[in-house]
Scaffold this motif. Structure first.
Motif, mmCIF file in Angstrom:
data_model
loop_
_atom_site.group_PDB
_atom_site.id
_atom_site.type_symbol
_atom_site.label_atom_id
_atom_site.label_comp_id
_atom_site.label_asym_id
_atom_site.label_seq_id
_atom_site.Cartn_x
_atom_site.Cartn_y
_atom_site.Cartn_z
ATOM 1 N N SER A 91 0.830 -1.209 0.000
ATOM 2 C CA SER A 91 0.000 0.000 0.000
ATOM 3 C C SER A 91 0.863 1.257 0.000
ATOM 4 C CB SER A 91 -0.926 0.007 1.225
ATOM 5 O OG SER A 91 -1.899 -1.000 1.116
ATOM 6 N N SER A 92 1.978 1.218 0.753
ATOM 7 C CA SER A 92 2.885 2.373 0.784
ATOM 8 C C SER A 92 3.532 2.584 -0.572
ATOM 9 C CB SER A 92 3.963 2.159 1.847
ATOM 10 O OG SER A 92 3.391 2.073 3.129
ATOM 11 N N GLY A 93 3.911 1.470 -1.229
ATOM 12 C CA GLY A 93 4.492 1.585 -2.567
ATOM 13 C C GLY A 93 3.500 2.156 -3.563
ATOM 14 N N ILE A 122 2.458 0.296 -10.543
ATOM 15 C CA ILE A 122 3.902 0.130 -10.729
ATOM 16 C C ILE A 122 4.618 0.235 -9.384
ATOM 17 C CG2 ILE A 122 5.983 1.207 -11.701
ATOM 18 C CD1 ILE A 122 4.260 2.002 -14.134
ATOM 19 N N GLY A 123 4.202 1.213 -8.571
ATOM 20 C CA GLY A 123 4.775 1.343 -7.224
ATOM 21 C C GLY A 123 4.520 0.120 -6.368
ATOM 22 N N ALA A 124 3.307 -0.452 -6.485
ATOM 23 C CA ALA A 124 2.957 -1.645 -5.708
ATOM 24 C C ALA A 124 3.799 -2.842 -6.123
ATOM 25 C CB ALA A 124 1.470 -1.956 -5.880
ATOM 26 N N VAL A 125 3.947 -3.048 -7.430
ATOM 27 C CA VAL A 125 4.717 -4.193 -7.938
ATOM 28 C C VAL A 125 6.185 -4.078 -7.540
ATOM 29 C CG1 VAL A 125 5.556 -5.337 -10.018
ATOM 30 C CG2 VAL A 125 3.163 -4.656 -9.860
ATOM 31 N N LEU A 126 6.769 -2.897 -7.728
ATOM 32 C CA LEU A 126 8.177 -2.702 -7.373
ATOM 33 C C LEU A 126 8.410 -2.931 -5.881
ATOM 34 C CD1 LEU A 126 9.113 0.457 -9.497
ATOM 35 C CD2 LEU A 126 9.795 -1.917 -9.903
ATOM 36 N N THR A 127 7.456 -2.510 -5.060
ATOM 37 C CA THR A 127 7.599 -2.674 -3.606
ATOM 38 C C THR A 127 7.579 -4.135 -3.195
ATOM 39 O OG1 THR A 127 6.549 -0.534 -3.210
ATOM 40 C CG2 THR A 127 6.651 -2.058 -1.355
ATOM 41 N N ILE A 128 6.630 -4.920 -3.696
ATOM 42 C CA ILE A 128 6.558 -6.329 -3.296
ATOM 43 C C ILE A 128 7.779 -7.095 -3.787
ATOM 44 C CG2 ILE A 128 5.179 -7.048 -5.288
ATOM 45 C CD1 ILE A 128 5.040 -8.458 -1.700
ATOM 46 N N VAL A 129 8.290 -6.738 -4.959
ATOM 47 C CA VAL A 129 9.511 -7.377 -5.464
ATOM 48 C C VAL A 129 10.688 -7.065 -4.549
ATOM 49 C CG1 VAL A 129 11.206 -7.374 -7.338
ATOM 50 C CG2 VAL A 129 8.769 -7.493 -7.867
ATOM 51 N N LEU A 158 9.272 4.416 2.513
ATOM 52 C CA LEU A 158 8.354 4.989 1.534
ATOM 53 C C LEU A 158 7.488 6.082 2.159
ATOM 54 C CD1 LEU A 158 7.299 1.671 -0.226
ATOM 55 C CD2 LEU A 158 8.786 3.457 -1.157
ATOM 56 N N GLY A 159 7.159 5.901 3.447
ATOM 57 C CA GLY A 159 6.415 6.939 4.156
ATOM 58 C C GLY A 159 7.196 8.236 4.248
ATOM 59 N N SER A 160 8.522 8.113 4.450
ATOM 60 C CA SER A 160 9.357 9.316 4.509
ATOM 61 C C SER A 160 9.433 9.993 3.132
ATOM 62 C CB SER A 160 10.771 8.967 5.003
ATOM 63 O OG SER A 160 11.442 8.129 4.080
ATOM 64 N N CYS A 161 9.413 9.197 2.071
ATOM 65 C CA CYS A 161 9.394 9.770 0.718
ATOM 66 C C CYS A 161 8.106 10.566 0.495
ATOM 67 C CB CYS A 161 9.505 8.658 -0.332
ATOM 68 S SG CYS A 161 11.090 7.798 -0.350
ATOM 69 N N ILE A 162 6.993 10.004 0.960
ATOM 70 C CA ILE A 162 5.709 10.707 0.841
ATOM 71 C C ILE A 162 5.735 12.000 1.653
ATOM 72 C CG2 ILE A 162 3.245 10.577 1.389
ATOM 73 C CD1 ILE A 162 3.427 7.558 0.828
#
Length: 331
Positions: A91-93, A122-129, A158-162
């Motif tokens: 979810s964060s991704g 795309i963010g979700a897929v990259l994160t789980i990988v 990812l939260g810090s990026c947000i």
């Protein structure tokens, strides 16, 4: 179909229909159900129902169903009752992908209105990988604690990026903050049309891998012996789950714990057979989010609470219970 599953499906469908009825009927203005087909008696109520209430309830159904079936698939794939799009950092991704799209004003002509959900996926897929790769490097057995801690690490980063993008943003600040709190209010039919194709495709992908999920519960080697292409099935399930999560986050923001609570409760009542677990999770996830949305807009009316607050109040204690139960069983 045996009696247990017949009763489960009947009750789940009845609860879903009842929650939809409550969702469209009750709020700051009560709207009688007859308004669905009777425009002449009360044009104002008819307008409220079809332009505000109905798309909100339909969006709640789609988002809740998506998060629940994605959570059930991830839990089956990883053999981990604590796995869900929220705890794994997916979810964060997805949030980073969506916030990046809003922050930079990205709009790809060929995608049009689908730019936001595509970047979110795309963010979700990259994160789980990344989560699974890092967890495997740290611990090749990929124990429950390793996966959860890895998800927390990536979620924090990812939260810090947000937070950085929020701090640097200007006129988009209100849009990003409102979106991050998690809500299905004032979205309208365009958002329903945006998420619907991804929900259909993601659900079909996971549903066609239901037997593979059952086989992988007994381990990858046993699944291969039974004729399952484990590598292909893993990628398909991860792609389907990430698609559902990314599309949900794109239209409703971050809504946690639905993918954790619903599959776990269904599994406790009906067992772990994914031929039934997936569909029952879908139905009950839809019901849960419709009810949570109803509570969020009526509990302190006319003020609305973010729906993510309601799901967190429900999900956090359940998460603690599951974690405690797993630790007790393991030790």
């Amino acid at each position: 179909m045996n009696k247990k599953y017949f009763i489960s499906y009947s009750c789940s469908l009845a609860v879903l229909l009842m929650s939809i009825w409550f969702g469209i009927s009750f709020g700051s203005v009560d709207v009688p159900l007859s308004t669905l087909w009777d425009k002449e008696t009360d044009p104002v109520a008819y307008s409220i129902l079809w332009k505000i209430r109905m798309p909100r309830v339909v969006l709640s159904v789609l988002v809740g169903a998506s998060l629940a079936i994605a959570g059930a698939a991830f839990q089956g794939l990883l053999k981990n009752p604590l796995a869900d799009p929220y705890t794994l950092g997916i979810s964060s991704g997805a949030s980073v992908g969506a916030v990046t799209t809003i922050f930079f004003g990205i709009s790809i002509p060929i995608l049009g209105t689908f730019t936001l959900p595509v970047f979110s996926m795309i963010g979700a897929v990259l994160t789980i990988v990344c989560v699974m790769s890092f967890a495997r490097v740290v611990d090749r057995t990929m124990k429950m604690e390793t996966l959860i801690l890895t998800g927390i690490i990536f979620s924090s980063f990812l939260g810090s990026c947000i937070s950085l993008m929020v701090a640097l943003t200007g006129e988009q600040l209100r849009e990003i903050i409102g979106w991050l709190l998690g809500s299905v209010s004032m979205r309208g039919w365009p958002y329903v049309k945006m998420i619907l194709p991804f929900v259909i495709i993601g659900t079909i992908i996971i549903w066609f891998n239901r037997r593979e999920l059952n086989a992988m519960v007994y381990g990858e080697e046993r699944a291969q012996y039974l004729g399952v292409n484990v590598k292909r099935s893993k990628y398909m399930i991860l792609a389907g789950g990430s698609m559902l999560t990314g599309a949900s986050v794109a239209v409703s923001g971050t809504i946690g714990f639905v993918g954790l609570v619903v599959p776990h409760m269904v599994r406790m009542i009906c067992g772990a057979d994914h031929r039934h677990l997936l569909l029952l999770s879908l139905l009950n996830g839809a019901s849960l989010l419709v009810i949570c949305d109803l509570v969020s807009r009526t509990i302190i009316a006319p003020t609305e609470l973010p729906i993510g607050v309601i799901t967190a109040f429900i999900g956090a204690p359940v998460f603690a219970y599951i974690f405690f139960k797993q630790r007790t069983k393991g030790g």
